[in-house]
Write a protein that holds these residues in place. Structure first.
Motif: not given
Length: 693
Positions: A513-518, A544-547, A561
């Motif tokens: 899961v990431s905070d972007l629409d991925t 992408l910076k984190s997931f 994380t």
């Protein structure tokens, strides 16, 4: 050369036209009727390393290969491969050709060049049916053309049109693939040979509610495309260079099946070449490397910006202690052993050795059984046995007497294994040892998906060139793992590693899961065994910076994380992501979750947008100016070709009693020729010379 004296009739056949016609037809019919039982594959079926077959006057003649050159460049977790094969038309007439070659299952073909003399014709991507139409049109117009199509994820064909007399042709294919990682080792494999695919004489059906998809799983409709002819004298030499850019120090570097030279060009950069410069294409090439303990990665991430979209690939290795400290549960282990004709020789020895080693590792709390199969199946016992010295000795005696012969009827054996599953508190593990040389992969994969139940299926690839696509997909659908044993001396090491995985719990329900629409693939993620990493490709609107990665481990949840701070730039990641999405769409269609036409449209769009070969897109190279005069025809017919160098010098053993049937068939053919010969009208000619060409 055979000299035969000519006589006037025998047994009155010359005076009995009906009788002699009947006898001749009977003998010929007997010959034809017996031939299929031999399952002697046409040469196209057993192409080794990639072989160019020229078609002429009803006969397929193999073109002598000048050279095969492979260059592999590995950067981090990504490999770029350039495969260059040079051939020459040795004849004084125009010829069309078909080129058959295996590739790694996870390869993505995205570039084609056809080199004729000084001319370079670059391939363009088209929808598969449209590409075929354009190819046939160019072929008829006398234009040189090359068409690359995918038959299976690990099997491709190139069709070549209008190769001139004494003319040389070079085909260059480029592809991208991910490097494999397992239990601390990185590896890459390049297939140099292809085990013949067995096609069941009468398909065994497994009645399941959802068997519709992109390919009808009940029928093999493309036999002529996946079974190349064989040839037994020409051996195509291969040269191979691998540039390894790891960026870290290595503790081990191994080439288990070929001797190589290694030259260090800088820190984290080695150049590997085949010892002596070249080798015969009789076994797959594999290279394995291990980083030093201080440099073993926990997280590896690469990203790329392509056409205003961001693509990437990452690998995460969960802490090993989270997997290794759990309680080992008792197991019910079912060994399924392939004893078909393609396993003859070294392969069956490897398989027996692997089973015997695994038997010795069983715990007294475990239970087990053995199922062997070829044209049919048999079992060690009608029910699972307890692990004790008597039963282990009985099992080893059972495997000792097994011989490799007959067909590869996998469905019958798996149907039996799945139907024998019973309610138990033990972990039911099915260990499947085979070369996977079948053409009905879609049916078998559907069968595994629908019949697995609570079992888990672990595949072990045996031999110099197993069908890795089928073996890896079977393990994925069976929620297990794939292991390759290419040499009998590897049995202990490879089986020990695999059995360690089987003894420990599995991380399930893995989520990224990431905070972007991925968009992540694969989706869903496969279960994770001891020493295996989470590997995924992704696509999004921004970097992408984190997931967050999480998984279910028995009664506990593992969650972490992970910041992506040191992201490395890499090219070609978009084609890896596109390939993963194609695979995802294909699986949805096979499981009935997506209409076939919708799936086809989506895959075509991905193939055209990312310039990759898929089940529904092909690469086509056409020379604009016709080179063949229209009054000179290029023949388009096929004939038997040569056998792979790795094959045993014996009659085919892929079907039951094949040697006996083939001898009878040849005898009937000889009798037919004699009847025809002795019943011809008289002439003054006393002898005739019969020459084999």
């Amino acid at each position: 050369m055979v000299l035969m004296n000519r006589h006037q009739g025998i047994l009155g056949f010359a005076q009995a036209p009906f009788l002699k016609l009947w006898a001749s037809c009977l003998c010929i019919a007997a010959t034809i009727g017996l031939a299929p039982s031999c399952h002697a594959s046409p040469a196209f079926h057993q192409a080794q390393q990639g072989t160019l077959f020229f078609e002429l006057d009803g006969d397929t003649i193999e073109a002598p290969a000048l050279h095969t050159d492979v260059h592999i460049q590995v950067t981090g977790m990504v490999a770029r491969v350039r495969l260059k094969q040079s051939f020459q038309n040795p004849h004084n007439h125009w010829i069309n050709g078909t080129y058959v070659f295996p590739l790694p299952t996870n390869s993505v073909v995205d570039h084609l060049d056809m080199l004729i003399g000084e001319r370079i014709i670059e391939g363009e991507i088209h929808e598969k049916e449209e590409a075929k139409k354009r190819f046939e049109r160019a072929k008829a117009n006398g234009q040189k053309a090359s068409l690359v199509s995918q038959e299976r994820p690990n099997l491709y064909t190139t069709e070549l049109a209008n190769i001139g007399p004494q003319e040389a042709i070079t085909v260059v294919i480029e592809y991208q693939q991910m490097v494999a990682y397992d239990q601390g080792d990185f590896s890459i494999h390049f297939p140099m040979t292809l085990t013949p695919r067995y096609i069941p004489g009468s398909t065994f059906f497994f009645n399941t509610p959802s068997e519709e998809g992109l390919n009808d799983p009940k029928v093999v409709t493309d036999v002529s495309r996946i079974r190349p002819p064989i040839n037994n004298t020409v051996k195509n030499p291969v040269s191979l260079t691998l540039d390894l850019h790891t960026g870290f120090d290595l503790s081990k570097l191994r080439s288990p099946y070929h001797e190589v030279t290694v030259k260090t060009l800088g820190q984290g950069h080695q150049r590997i070449r085949l010892l002596g410069g070249k080798t015969m294409a009789d076994k797959d090439f594999e290279l394995t490397w291990t980083p030093t303990a201080a440099t073993k990665p926990r997280v590896v991430a690469f990203q790329q910006k392509w056409q205003d979209e961001h693509y990437g690939m990452l690998m995460v290795l969960p802490p090993q202690e989270s997997l290794s400290l759990k309680r080992i549960l008792p197991r019910e282990v079912i060994f399924v052993l392939d004893t078909s004709g393609s396993m003859y020789g070294e392969s069956i020895r490897q398989a027996k050795s692997a089973v015997n080693y695994a038997l010795d590792q069983l715990s007294p709390k475990d239970s087990f059984n053995i199922v062997e199969f070829n044209s049919d199946y048999s079992t060690l016992s009608n029910e699972v046995l307890d692990v004790n010295p008597t039963n282990i000795a009985k099992a080893k005696q059972f495997t000792h007497q097994l011989k490799a012969d007959g067909g590869t009827e996998i469905a019958k054996a798996l149907h039996y294994v799945f139907n024998q599953a019973r309610k138990t508190e033990k972990l039911r593990q099915v260990i499947f040892l085979t070369d996977g040389s079948v053409g009905n992969e879609a049916m078998l994969l559907s069968m595994i998906h629908n019949g697995l139940g609570q079992s888990r299926l672990y595949t072990i690839g045996i031999g110099s060139a197993p069908n890795r696509y089928f073996m890896q997909e079977a393990a994925t659908k069976g929620r297990g793992t794939f292991t390759y044993i290419g040499n009998v001396h590897e049995v202990k090491e490879k089986m020990s590693s695999m059995l360690q995985k089987l003894k420990h719990p599995v991380m399930q329900d893995i989520q990224l899961v990431s905070d972007l629409d991925t968009q992540w693939f694969p989706n869903p993620m496969k279960d994770l065994y001891l020493g295996e990493p989470v590997i995924a490709t992704f696509q999004g609107n921004s970097p992408l910076k984190s997931f967050v990665v999480s998984g279910n481990l028995g009664q506990s949840i593992w969650k972490e994380t992970i910041p992506v701070s040191a992201v490395k730039k890499e090219s070609g990641l978009h084609v890896l992501w596109a390939q993963d999405k194609v695979k995802h769409i294909h699986q949805q269609a096979q499981l009935g979750q997506l209409e076939m036409e919708q799936a086809k449209e989506q895959i075509i769009e991905l193939g055209l947008n990312h310039h990759i070969v898929t089940p529904f897109t092909s690469l086509l190279a056409v020379e604009q100016t016709p080179s063949r005069p229209l009054d000179e025809m290029a023949q388009d017919k096929r004939f038997a070709n040569m056998k792979p160098a790795s094959s045993h010098l014996q009659m085919p053993k892929t079907a039951t009693q094949s040697q006996f049937h083939l001898l009878i068939g040849l005898l009937m053919l000889l009798v037919s020729v004699c009847i025809w010969w002795f019943t011809q009208p008289r002439s003054n000619q006393k002898s005739i010379k019969i020459q084999e060409v």
